[in-house]
Enzyme design. Structure first.
Site, PDB file in Angstrom:
ATOM      1  CE1 TYR A  33      10.374  -0.884 -36.408  1.00  0.00           C
ATOM      2  CE2 TYR A  33      10.350   1.496 -36.049  1.00  0.00           C
ATOM      3  CZ  TYR A  33      11.045   0.302 -36.133  1.00  0.00           C
ATOM      4  OH  TYR A  33      12.398   0.299 -35.961  1.00  0.00           O
ATOM      5  NE  ARG A  70      20.002   3.360 -28.872  1.00  0.00           N
ATOM      6  CZ  ARG A  70      20.627   4.499 -28.657  1.00  0.00           C
ATOM      7  NH1 ARG A  70      20.756   4.951 -27.409  1.00  0.00           N
ATOM      8  NH2 ARG A  70      21.137   5.191 -29.659  1.00  0.00           N
ATOM      9  CE  LYS A 116      17.548   4.717 -37.352  1.00  0.00           C
ATOM     10  NZ  LYS A 116      18.253   3.470 -37.411  1.00  0.00           N
ATOM     11  CE  LYS A 173      24.145   3.321 -30.280  1.00  0.00           C
ATOM     12  NZ  LYS A 173      23.434   2.402 -31.194  1.00  0.00           N
ATOM     13  CB  SER A 202      11.435   2.631 -32.175  1.00  0.00           C
ATOM     14  OG  SER A 202      12.560   3.295 -31.643  1.00  0.00           O
ATOM     15  CE  LYS A 247      21.218   5.246 -36.414  1.00  0.00           C
ATOM     16  NZ  LYS A 247      21.524   3.821 -36.423  1.00  0.00           N
TER      17      LYS A 247
END
Ligand code: PBG
Length: 337
Positions: free
Chosen positions: A324, A215, A259, A228, A285, A205
């Protein structure tokens, strides 16, 4: 004037276009295909009933209350989509420093799992155990004096994973990138009698700007302080990503995930080649939104780019894609099949 000799001299009579000359030859030589079996559908859950709340930054995607999610998942199952992945938008009042709501047995995510499992038993349910939907700071782990503490987070993630499995989750997908989490979750699940619950590791990730709309969807963007980078992988590093994935394989991951997706196809390919485990990409996203936004402006053919990107994941060695677009793509595949 006949010029064929010119080209035939150069190519030695080899012509790539022979195999491309007609629809039937093109179909005959097609190397990769997207099918509905390749699609995993991520959905967003909110508390309440009767709610379908559009997410501004993700046109076409909504947060759903459990009753509405059950209906949507039933449609996904009817289309043949093998699995869904659920993400909860937790009430602000329930978020705290340690994400304690993640280890409440009947929290939103577990209620959703139980309801979906009961209503639509033939679809797989994949749940994330990262703490970010539950923390007041939007980080994936427990924050102590400015540091995301690894071992304490792992302990909590294991407890959350067991509760998710108790609620009916089929696959646990830990996305928080703490060290040792895969092995710890495996032991925790086995000790609780969940030998058949699998682990899909978010093995690589990356610390990415492509997560922005997500988010917004679960309302962590306003909370998140800092970045992060101390737990996600740098987009600059591929060798490190391979080493991280290798550890997850050793610790007992059943499946691996990369990802984000499209900007990381080299990692997909290397991981599939190196480990041979079922390998998935998460078309996240921001990737979804880019395509939607351009299509809404009439700048690209959205359906075409959707299908092209999904097929390209297959070419890069992926066994499936979290996307999605799953419902739209499944509908399109059903029509063309
Ligand atoms: C965090 C998490 C992220 C996504 C799912 N779970 C990334 C983040 O917020 O840092 C991203 C999914 C997406 O962008 O579609 N554990």
């Amino acid at each position: 004037m006949d010029k064929t000799h010119l080209v035939d001299e150069i190519t030695g009579h080899r012509r790539m276009r022979r195999n491309r000359k007609a629809d039937w030859t093109r179909r005959m030589v097609q190397e990769n295909r997207l099918t509905v079996d390749d699609l995993i559908w991520p959905i967003f859950i909110v508390p309440g009933t009767g709610i379908v709340d559009p997410i501004k930054a993700m046109p076409g995607v909504s947060r759903m209350s459990i009753d509405k999610a059950v209906e949507a998942v039933r449609e996904a199952a009817d289309l043949g989509i093998p699995a869904i992945a659920t993400f909860p938008d937790i009430e602000m009042g329930l978020r705290d420093e340690t994400g304690s709501q993640s280890v409440v047995a009947d929290n939103l995510i577990n209620k959703a799992t139980a309801a979906i499992k009961k209503a639509v038993p033939n679809i797989g349910i994949i749940t994330d155990v990262a703490l970010d939907p539950f923390t007041s700071h939007g980080h994936d782990g427990i924050l102590r004096e400015g540091i995301i503490v690894n071992d304490e987070t792992v302990d909590q993630v294991v407890r959350a994973a067991v509760m998710q499995a108790d609620a009916g989750a089929d696959i646990i997908a830990p996305s928080e990138m703490m060290d040792g989490r895969i092995g710890a979750i495996r032991r925790g699940l086995d000790a609780a009698g969940h030998q058949d619950v699998g682990i899909m590791s978010y093995a690589t990730k990356f610390s990415s700007g492509f997560y922005g709309p997500y988010r917004e969807a679960i309302n962590t963007s306003g909370l998140l302080k800092g970045d992060k980078n101390s737990y996600y992988i740098s987009p600059a590093n591929a060798t490190e990503a391979m080493r991280d994935a290798a550890l997850d394989v050793e610790e007992g991951a059943d499946m691996l995930m990369v990802k984000p997706g499209l900007a990381y196809l080299d990692i997909c390919w290397r991981i599939k080649e190196a480990f041979g485990l079922p390998t998935f990409a998460y078309q996240v996203s921001g990737e979804y939104t880019q395509i939607k936004a351009a299509a809404m402006n009439g700048w690209i053919d959205g359906d075409r780019v959707m299908m092209e990107t999904l097929l390209c994941f297959k070419r890069a060695g992926c066994d499936g894609i979290l996307t999605y677009f799953a419902i739209d793509a499944a509908r399109k595949l059903a029509k063309s099949g």
